[in-house]
Design an enzyme around this catalytic site. Structure first.
Site, short mmCIF file in Angstrom:
data_model
loop_
_atom_site.label_atom_id
_atom_site.label_comp_id
_atom_site.label_asym_id
_atom_site.label_seq_id
_atom_site.Cartn_x
_atom_site.Cartn_y
_atom_site.Cartn_z
N SER A 160 18.04 17.63 24.83
CA SER A 160 16.82 17.58 25.62
C SER A 160 15.90 18.75 25.30
O SER A 160 14.70 18.57 25.08
CB SER A 160 17.19 17.59 27.11
OG SER A 160 16.04 17.54 27.90
N THR A 201 12.64 13.44 30.89
CA THR A 201 13.03 14.37 31.95
C THR A 201 14.09 15.31 31.39
O THR A 201 14.97 14.86 30.65
CB THR A 201 13.50 13.62 33.22
OG1 THR A 201 13.89 14.59 34.19
CG2 THR A 201 14.65 12.67 32.97
N GLU A 202 13.98 16.61 31.73
CA GLU A 202 14.84 17.62 31.09
C GLU A 202 16.33 17.33 31.27
O GLU A 202 17.14 17.73 30.44
CB GLU A 202 14.62 19.02 31.70
CG GLU A 202 13.29 19.63 31.53
CD GLU A 202 12.47 19.46 32.78
OE1 GLU A 202 12.04 18.31 33.04
OE2 GLU A 202 12.25 20.44 33.50
N ASN A 203 16.69 16.70 32.39
CA ASN A 203 18.11 16.48 32.63
C ASN A 203 18.68 15.35 31.77
O ASN A 203 19.84 14.99 31.92
CB ASN A 203 18.41 16.24 34.12
CG ASN A 203 17.56 15.15 34.72
OD1 ASN A 203 16.45 14.88 34.28
ND2 ASN A 203 18.07 14.50 35.74
N GLY A 204 17.89 14.81 30.84
CA GLY A 204 18.50 14.01 29.80
C GLY A 204 18.19 12.54 29.76
O GLY A 204 19.09 11.71 29.58
#
Lengths: 257, 222
Positions: B91, B46-49
């Protein structure tokens, strides 16, 4: 060593002038510096430029839960740089539409490009050549250059005046660790800004953070404020908020399987 | 009217493209549904890490939800051994460095692989970019899932996109409620059709001329 600990959020934002640029995290309420945002709303600072991943819509205010969100700042903004101006369920542009009609400037960017531009700002680079956005409406007004046969767009660095950071633990030097996905954009934001203000769950003695675990070294952190137990975004209040959103049918379906 | 596959089945077919050891980022829409069918050994990012995180919290176990463990859509997940947490620069290096497969939603896919998935018109504020453009440009493989036609029956697989682009020539595979199509330098190759559908029927609902694969078969979930 200069004392970085401030006793109140109002004191920590007291010197932010009209026209300042501020970078801060927002994935819904996750990782948001709610108390610093709230203090800036109270202060009423005008003509701000806000750089963020998204804006939380005001419709998510929950009864009995103290909360602030970035949309509260909209009346004080001159410009926003962001990849997200709405969500599917509420309609594209839903978060900013009314303000755009009144003159709010919106600079759209992709999220990865935002991260790279903040890194460029932090590292004092003159900008980046970016493959993302080529052939899209984000090309408009940007220099295009072919490097080794591939097209790139020139993107300027972002060097905000202030960063609002939501950390987990800070020590007295400002060394920071984050908790879970609260980390996200915050480390690069802390490095890019001229003045970084962190609100944290805990402030610990030197040695209270294992140096192997420090994510943002204290050199990047100028001010620290502890989030009181009953304040916005505290562990206790956040837990209560999740219980509340579970009672709202459309949000429960949105956020849970 | 013949029956098309439902969204859940399209998601199951798309998830079948993944193998043990792959890292995948799932977009909004049908891709989100793929999370339920990811094969063993595939790590979801997930992009938020977070990479390799655990299952999503269900509606009847909200007490397990922790604000510190959410995906890019704000949905809560459970931490599991082996997962990694990181910042956004890391990320997007994962995303942009060709290490990741992505399954994205789509509004239109063009014959040459152009993808439009963020904006149905209405200018810059007509949609939300998020990390979609980064994924489309940077992933090693882009799988696009969408309904084969609009509600009014117009093809979404087109000669040229009319909606604002997400990225040029980025799509590798298109999986719809009627077909599996590979984008190749020679053109779009029809590899699989939904049960009960013929290649000619799929062609009729597709703007560009499809190349029919020699080993054309029915979509199979096993």
């Amino acid at each position: 060593m200069k004392n970085k600990v401030f006793n109140s959020f109002d004191e920590a934002v007291a010197d932010i002038p009209d026209g300042a640029s501020i970078v801060t995290e927002c994935w819904g309420t996750t990782g948001m510096s709610q108390n610093l945002i709230d203090a800036l709303v109270r202060k009423g600072t005008k003509n701000l430029t806000l750089i963020t991943h998204n804006l939380l819509p005001t419709v998510l205010k929950l009864e009995g839960i103290p909360s602030a969100n970035l949309a509260d700042l909209l009346p004080q903004l001159k410009k926003i740089i962001t990849p997200v101006v709405g969500i599917q369920q509420l309609g594209a542009g839903a978060f900013v539409k009314d303000y755009v009609e009144k003159g709010l400037e919106v600079e759209l960017t992709s999220h990865g490009t935002l991260a790279s531009r903040l890194y460029a700002g932090a590292a004092d680079l003159g900008g980046i050549y970016n493959p993302v956005g080529v052939g899209t409406i984000l090309e408009e007004g940007k220099e295009k250059r072919v490097i080794d046969g591939r097209e790139y767009l020139f993107e300027k660095p972002i060097k905000p005046d202030y960063a609002f950071i939501r950390g987990h633990k800070a020590d007295f030097y400002g060394n920071l660790v984050y908790w879970g996905v609260y980390r996200a954009d915050q480390p690069v934001m802390a490095m890019a800004a001229k003045c970084t203000i962190a609100e944290v769950d805990e402030i610990v003695e030197l040695g209270g953070i294992d140096p192997e675990h420090v994510v943002t070294p204290g050199i990047f952190v100028d001010r620290i404020v502890k989030v009181p137990e009953d304040a916005m975004g505290s562990v206790k209040i956040t837990k209560a908020a999740i219980g509340k959103i579970g009672e709202i049918d459309f949000i429960r379906k949105l956020l849970f399987k | 009217m013949k029956e098309k596959l439902d969204r859940e089945v399209v998601a199951m077919r798309a998830a079948k493209e993944l193998k043990d050891g792959d890292c995948v980022n799932l977009g909004i829409g049908i891709p989100n549904l793929c999370a339920n069918y990811i094969p063993e050994g595939v790590l979801v990012e997930t992009e938020n890490g977070a990479l390799g995180y655990g299952p999503l919290v269900m509606q009847d176990e909200i007490e397990l939800a922790d604000q510190h463990y959410t995906d890019a859509g704000g949905r809560y997940w459970k931490p599991i051994p082996g997962m990694a947490l990181f910042d956004i620069v890391t990320s997007f290096i994962m995303i942009r460095s060709g290490r990741m497969i992505t399954i994205l939603g789509g509004l239109q896919v063009a014959e040459n692989g152009d993808l439009a998935n963020w904006n149905t018109g209405g200018g810059a504020l007509g949609g939300t970019i998020g990390g979609g453009m980064d994924l489309a440009v940077g992933a090693k493989r882009v799988i696009v899932t969408l309904e084969h036609t609009t509600k009014s029956g117009k093809p979404k697989i087109v000669k040229e996109c009319t909606y604002p682009l997400t990225a040029k020539r980025c799509t590798n595979t298109v999986i719809t409620d009627l077909a599996v199509i590979e984008v190749t330098p020679e053109g779009m190759v029809l590899k699989e059709v939904a049960p009960g559908w013929t290649a000619a029927e799929v062609q009729e609902l597709t703007e560009p001329k499809l190349i029919i694969a020699k080993d054309l078969k029915e979509i199979d979930l096993v």
